[in-house]
Motif scaffolding. Structure first.
Motif, mmCIF file in Angstrom:
data_model
loop_
_atom_site.group_PDB
_atom_site.id
_atom_site.type_symbol
_atom_site.label_atom_id
_atom_site.label_comp_id
_atom_site.label_asym_id
_atom_site.label_seq_id
_atom_site.Cartn_x
_atom_site.Cartn_y
_atom_site.Cartn_z
ATOM 1 N N ARG A 327 0.846 -1.182 0.000
ATOM 2 C CA ARG A 327 0.000 0.000 0.000
ATOM 3 C C ARG A 327 0.892 1.245 0.000
ATOM 4 N N ARG A 484 -4.781 6.405 -2.596
ATOM 5 C CA ARG A 484 -5.193 5.354 -1.675
ATOM 6 C C ARG A 484 -4.939 3.998 -2.323
ATOM 7 N N GLY A 485 -4.696 2.989 -1.498
ATOM 8 C CA GLY A 485 -4.634 1.629 -2.016
ATOM 9 C C GLY A 485 -3.224 1.144 -2.295
#
Length: 671
Positions: A327, A484-485
């Protein structure tokens, strides 16, 4: 409670009127049924869980006493409002929560008249409730205004501004402080300690309960001795609390603390408080995740747990984590830790997001060099500026959407004084199911006009680590935005770039990647630089003819996919990764202007004033006469759905970019 019993009572309760009509002895059964329904729903359609489990009884009590939408109930932070949605005629559509074209995960005025005010960011409810109460007074409208503030939202500065003004205006508002000792991570700061003092003062609470019970036996007695009761109540607070009551000092009548998990008792209290004019605060003690043992035990994890087994509490695995790319937030945490080990002047700051940003990785090793300042983005930035003014190098990590709340501090306290600090903008771009309040759409546009700023965005997780390292030795204010992610899992390299990798024995080897990709696992210790990143310098990733795609940040992954799709159709488009929005690589843009008749820019941000606008301004200054298309987030608020769905709506997925370029190319060929 079994699912059939829960379904039975829920079929009787779908609106505030139904809640009022329910016999008091069935309130505990209703609370249990709501918790069962919520756990089942969120287990398969992920969302926020722990916060709403903690306010079940508060919600029931509010709807027994107040009548929305005539009465305005404002939830702060809005992810506490799931139970409220279930009881305000939205249970039937709750399976669409946070899905494309479905219910919003936060209160939304556009979604329902029951939602008095949209609250996706924290600490806004008291100001909004006060505005509604004052509007009711001015327009002579019926209705009460109630602000339910919890999950750390009271630590935000705007909440205190609202309280201060409420004490002066004296409008009839009720603030319910949902004190669960948690934001996403445990609450911190002076207010947390102050509320703890109130909650744990045995003498105050013992005498308060005795006096309140004695003076509240009948409504006639309550009405007859109200003024005496108020005087006694103030005397108790002054006598048994070591400090004067903060809320009373601001002109807000304080009541509590009370058990926030007794719906009938809360209803009785709310009925009494409804008769008392002026601003009031009811302090409720609750447990985040109440009624679901795993959520009570691990409150941070179960704030938004993803998919899980509703019976066992076992969370669904996210594939084989060892084989998945890291991430972005974890790359940030690991790289900052690497830097902090080597440089004792580096510190980390976050507004209530240590786990959400992975700053907790550094916090575990260096607790005295990492700071969770509470939900206070403006303070986080100016606190960082103060540190920077004395030679400390602060890495201030804030979600892009939340950084909007610190715009003045960035200009006045950081950039104007040209202080060296690093703003790390997590969750930049479209973030998915949290929707319009959480998309990081505007950071490029609002940071770009600020003098002294250096603004960059990594194409992948490897470049994020490189840029974090580069920022350490930079000067002035830096902003590094990342999505994000998970990362891409591959590192893109241009035709002229050398990449360092390791052979099976761990020896460094150099090689050129002809297909523009080099795949290897990320580690914080692995530098893996194809070529040193230079401030204000972009690069060519794919050579081409006639058509050039210029990208900034992780949106370049979509541009790269589009180039490959176009190549399969016989269209040889070039791809340039600019890396920096400010300073912009004008030399590279000039080279592109001379070689290509059509230019497309791609960014994961608003098309108004962002990367594409900067490129267009530069091209105009160079007298460019070709076609320019700016792709990104259009000039409207984007709702909720998966990131892929939303990027498709906005037209800058790989397929969307390729389709637009192909259509233009075929039109040109037909002329």
């Amino acid at each position: 409670m079994d699912s059939e019993s829960a379904r039975g009572i829920l079929e009787r309760v779908n609106s505030p009127a139904d809640v009022k009509a329910l016999p008091p002895d069935l309130l505990p059964e209703l609370a249990q049924a709501l918790r069962s329904f919520l756990v089942q729903s969120v287990s398969t359609n992920p969302g926020h869980l722990g916060s709403s489990l903690g306010v079940v009884e508060i919600t029931i009590a509010l709807l027994r006493v107040y009548t929305p939408p005539t009465d305005s109930i404002i939830w702060d932070v809005g992810h506490q409002a799931y139970i409220y949605k279930l009881l305000t005629e939205r249970r039937g559509g709750f399976d669409t929560n946070r899905q494309l074209c479905g219910l919003c995960g936060f209160p939304s005025m556009q979604e329902s008249p029951y939602d008095a005010f949209g609250t996706g960011h924290s600490s806004t409810s008291i100001s909004a409730a006060l505005g509604i109460a004052e509007a009711n007074r001015l327009l002579e409208l019926p209705g009460h205004a109630v602000a339910v503030i919890g999950d750390g939202a009271m630590t935000g500065g705007l909440a205190f501004e609202g309280l201060n003004n409420a004490g002066a205006l004296r409008d009839d508002i009720l603030v319910i402080l949902n004190d669960n000792d948690m934001s996403i991570d445990p609450n911190v700061g002076g207010l947390h300690e102050y509320l703890l003092d109130i909650v744990t003062s045995p003498s105050y609470n013992r005498v308060k309960d005795r006096v309140w019970n004695a003076l509240s036996r009948t409504r006639t007695v309550r009405n007859g001795v109200r003024s005496i009761a108020q005087q006694i109540d103030r005397a108790i607070k002054g006598a048994f609390l070591e400090k004067s009551n903060l809320f009373e000092a601001l002109g807000i009548r304080y009541f509590g603390p009370v058990d926030g998990h007794d719906a009938l008792y809360l209803s009785q209290i709310l009925n009494d408080l409804k008769q008392i004019p002026g601003p009031k605060l009811l302090h409720c003690i609750t447990v985040k995740g109440k009624g679901f043992e795993p959520a009570e035990r691990e409150q941070t994890v179960w704030h938004a747990p993803g998919r899980f087994n509703a019976t066992t509490g076992e969370r669904a695995p996210e594939g084989d984590n060892g084989s998945l790319p890291p991430r972005y937030q974890d790359v940030f945490g690991q790289t900052l830790l690497e830097l902090a080990v080597k440089n004792p002047h580096i510190v980390g700051i976050t507004p209530a997001m240590p786990s959400g940003s992975s700053l907790n990785v550094v916090m575990q090793k260096y607790p005295h060099r990492t700071y969770d300042v509470g939900i206070a983005e403006g303070h986080a930035v100016t606190f960082s500026a103060g540190l920077a003014s004395r030679g400390i190098v602060p890495y201030c990590v804030i979600y892009s959407s939340f950084l909007q709340r610190a715009f003045d501090q960035i200009i006045h306290d950081v950039a104007l004084q040209n202080l060296h600090m690093v703003l790390c903008l997590d969750r930049a771009g479209l973030v998915g199911e949290d929707g319009a309040t959480h998309h990081g759409a505007y950071d490029l546009a609002y940071l770009r006009p600020i003098p002294n700023m250096t603004i960059c965005a990594p194409l992948d997780e490897y470049e994020l680590a490189d840029m974090l390292r580069l920022a350490e030795v930079g000067c002035g204010p830096w902003a590094i935005r990342y999505p994000r992610g998970r990362g891409a899992g591959i590192r893109l390299a241009g035709p002229d770039e050398q990449t360092r990798s390791k052979d099976v024995e761990g020896n460094a080897t150099g090689k050129t990647s002809r297909d523009s990709r080099e795949e290897y696992p990320y580690t914080a210790e692995s530098q893996c630089l194809q070529s040193p990143i230079v401030v204000g310098r972009g690069r060519c990733l794919t050579a081409g003819e006639g058509i050039a795609i210029l990208s900034l940040g992780a949106a370049g992954q979509n541009a790269h996919a589009a180039v490959e799709m176009l190549r399969d159709k016989g269209i040889n488009a070039a791809h340039y990764d600019l890396r920096f929005l400010k300073p912009l690589d004008l030399a590279l843009i000039h080279e592109v202007a001379q070689k290509f008749h059509s230019i497309y820019t791609v960014e994961d941000g608003t098309v108004v004033g962002g990367f594409g606008s900067a490129v267009l301004e530069a091209l105009n200054g160079m007298g460019y006469r070709g076609r320019v298309h700016i792709l990104g987030i259009p000039d409207r608020f984007i709702g909720h759905g998966s990131v892929a769905q939303l990027q498709a709506q906005c037209g800058y997925t790989g397929e969307g970019i390729a389709k637009l370029v192909e259509n233009d190319w075929r039109s040109d060929q037909a002329e």
